[in-house]
Write a protein that holds these residues in place. Sequence first.
Motif, PDB file in Angstrom:
ATOM      1  N   GLU A  51       0.830  -1.205   0.000  1.00 60.75           N
ATOM      2  CA  GLU A  51       0.000   0.000   0.000  1.00 60.75           C
ATOM      3  C   GLU A  51       0.864   1.255   0.000  1.00 60.75           C
ATOM      4  O   GLU A  51       0.451   2.312  -0.473  1.00 60.75           O
ATOM      5  CB  GLU A  51      -0.917   0.019   1.225  1.00 60.75           C
ATOM      6  N   PHE A  52       2.078   1.103   0.534  1.00 60.72           N
ATOM      7  CA  PHE A  52       3.009   2.237   0.579  1.00 60.72           C
ATOM      8  C   PHE A  52       3.954   2.219  -0.612  1.00 60.72           C
ATOM      9  O   PHE A  52       4.169   3.234  -1.271  1.00 60.72           O
ATOM     10  CB  PHE A  52       3.792   2.196   1.891  1.00 60.72           C
ATOM     11  N   SER A  53       4.525   1.056  -0.896  1.00 58.10           N
ATOM     12  CA  SER A  53       5.461   0.915  -2.007  1.00 58.10           C
ATOM     13  C   SER A  53       5.576  -0.561  -2.373  1.00 58.10           C
ATOM     14  O   SER A  53       5.540  -1.418  -1.481  1.00 58.10           O
ATOM     15  CB  SER A  53       6.836   1.463  -1.619  1.00 58.10           C
ATOM     16  N   PRO A  57       8.576  -4.466   2.516  1.00 60.88           N
ATOM     17  CA  PRO A  57       7.990  -5.665   3.130  1.00 60.88           C
ATOM     18  C   PRO A  57       6.749  -5.344   3.961  1.00 60.88           C
ATOM     19  O   PRO A  57       6.579  -4.207   4.434  1.00 60.88           O
ATOM     20  CB  PRO A  57       9.129  -6.183   4.020  1.00 60.88           C
ATOM     21  N   PRO A  58       5.880  -6.332   4.167  1.00 63.71           N
ATOM     22  CA  PRO A  58       4.702  -6.138   5.016  1.00 63.71           C
ATOM     23  C   PRO A  58       5.099  -5.769   6.444  1.00 63.71           C
ATOM     24  O   PRO A  58       6.159  -6.186   6.935  1.00 63.71           O
ATOM     25  CB  PRO A  58       4.014  -7.513   4.973  1.00 63.71           C
ATOM     26  N   GLY A  59       4.229  -5.026   7.113  1.00 71.80           N
ATOM     27  CA  GLY A  59       4.515  -4.531   8.457  1.00 71.80           C
ATOM     28  C   GLY A  59       5.022  -5.553   9.453  1.00 71.80           C
ATOM     29  O   GLY A  59       6.010  -5.300  10.159  1.00 71.80           O
ATOM     30  N   PRO A  60       4.383  -6.750   9.569  1.00 72.12           N
ATOM     31  CA  PRO A  60       4.827  -7.719  10.568  1.00 72.12           C
ATOM     32  C   PRO A  60       6.279  -8.148  10.422  1.00 72.12           C
ATOM     33  O   PRO A  60       6.923  -8.536  11.406  1.00 72.12           O
ATOM     34  CB  PRO A  60       3.880  -8.908  10.327  1.00 72.12           C
ATOM     35  N   SER A 234       5.293  -7.212  -3.465  1.00 69.00           N
ATOM     36  CA  SER A 234       5.163  -7.094  -4.918  1.00 69.00           C
ATOM     37  C   SER A 234       4.118  -8.065  -5.461  1.00 69.00           C
ATOM     38  O   SER A 234       3.310  -7.706  -6.325  1.00 69.00           O
ATOM     39  CB  SER A 234       6.517  -7.361  -5.595  1.00 69.00           C
ATOM     40  N   SER A 235       4.132  -9.280  -4.952  1.00 70.43           N
ATOM     41  CA  SER A 235       3.166 -10.281  -5.411  1.00 70.43           C
ATOM     42  C   SER A 235       1.743  -9.876  -5.059  1.00 70.43           C
ATOM     43  O   SER A 235       0.831  -9.985  -5.885  1.00 70.43           O
ATOM     44  CB  SER A 235       3.494 -11.642  -4.794  1.00 70.43           C
ATOM     45  N   LEU A 236       1.554  -9.399  -3.835  1.00 73.06           N
ATOM     46  CA  LEU A 236       0.215  -8.993  -3.399  1.00 73.06           C
ATOM     47  C   LEU A 236      -0.313  -7.831  -4.237  1.00 73.06           C
ATOM     48  O   LEU A 236      -1.520  -7.708  -4.450  1.00 73.06           O
ATOM     49  CB  LEU A 236       0.242  -8.609  -1.922  1.00 73.06           C
ATOM     50  N   GLY A 237       0.600  -6.980  -4.709  1.00 70.62           N
ATOM     51  CA  GLY A 237       0.189  -5.829  -5.495  1.00 70.62           C
ATOM     52  C   GLY A 237       0.099  -6.109  -6.980  1.00 70.62           C
ATOM     53  O   GLY A 237      -0.230  -5.209  -7.761  1.00 70.62           O
ATOM     54  N   GLY A 238       0.409  -7.336  -7.383  1.00 69.98           N
ATOM     55  CA  GLY A 238       0.356  -7.680  -8.800  1.00 69.98           C
ATOM     56  C   GLY A 238       1.566  -7.242  -9.591  1.00 69.98           C
ATOM     57  O   GLY A 238       1.523  -7.232 -10.831  1.00 69.98           O
TER      58      GLY A 238
END
Length: 270
Positions: A51-53, A57-60, A234-238
């Motif tokens: 959502e940011f870039s 990496p994801p927050g967790p 990157s994968s989650l964002g397509g």
Amino acid sequence: MSALTETGRTAASVDRVLLGRAIVLVLALGQIVSNVVFEVFSPNDLQSGVEFSPIVPPGPMFAIWGVIITASILWSVLQVRPSVRDSAVRDRLVVPLSLVYAGFALWLAAASLGQQSPLTLLVFVLIVGAHAVAWRRITQGRAEIAGWKPVDRITLYVSQGIYAGWTSMAFFVNVATVAQGAGAPNDGVWGTTWQLFVIAAAAGVAVVFVVLSGGSAFYALAASYALVGAGISSSLGGFTVLAVALGVGVAIVVGSTVVVRALRARRGVG
């Protein structure tokens, strides 16, 4: 030269050693303080995930900072003990590690002005450069380190491996966020191209650290962890091309580590 003068000089030298080691301890503990200060007073929150870039990496996954800081504090406590006062390697690590630990506080201070502030890049250059110096000195001092107690030896390799692995990759994540903040697109041909260059540079720096560290498995683990995290976003964002490139980056880190360790084993280097 009188015995009294020689004794005075020896005492002064010991005092400088203890002062340097104490500074390392204070700055390592200061990482906790600076984190608390940031959480309480910073007008800006640190953002993460796609959502940011696309390559943040994801927050967790940023929970690794807890492990990094804990390991660095453990090392700083171990190196200040009177029983290990006579150690050239520990002495040579005082300056670079002081810069690393101070750099953490400086990075949070810069990030409080905005996560996409170019000032954060300057701090990361300091941190990564100090890590490179530290690893070179560690590698040069392996003969002495081999004679240390296991807890000292393992703590040094773990703390420096995961700290350098994460921050050297985080530098390039920061490059991407600053570029994005300056108006660079994160999609399309140009967006994909410049981010591929960032990923390639990250992989290149990782290989340099693998060589400097003599194939540190802890460095490879932390660097791969960071790249995998970026790949997840990157994968989650397509952003499939970026995800594939990050996977290649992981392969490069792991492969170069295997090669360096194999060469060291062939030469009989511990």
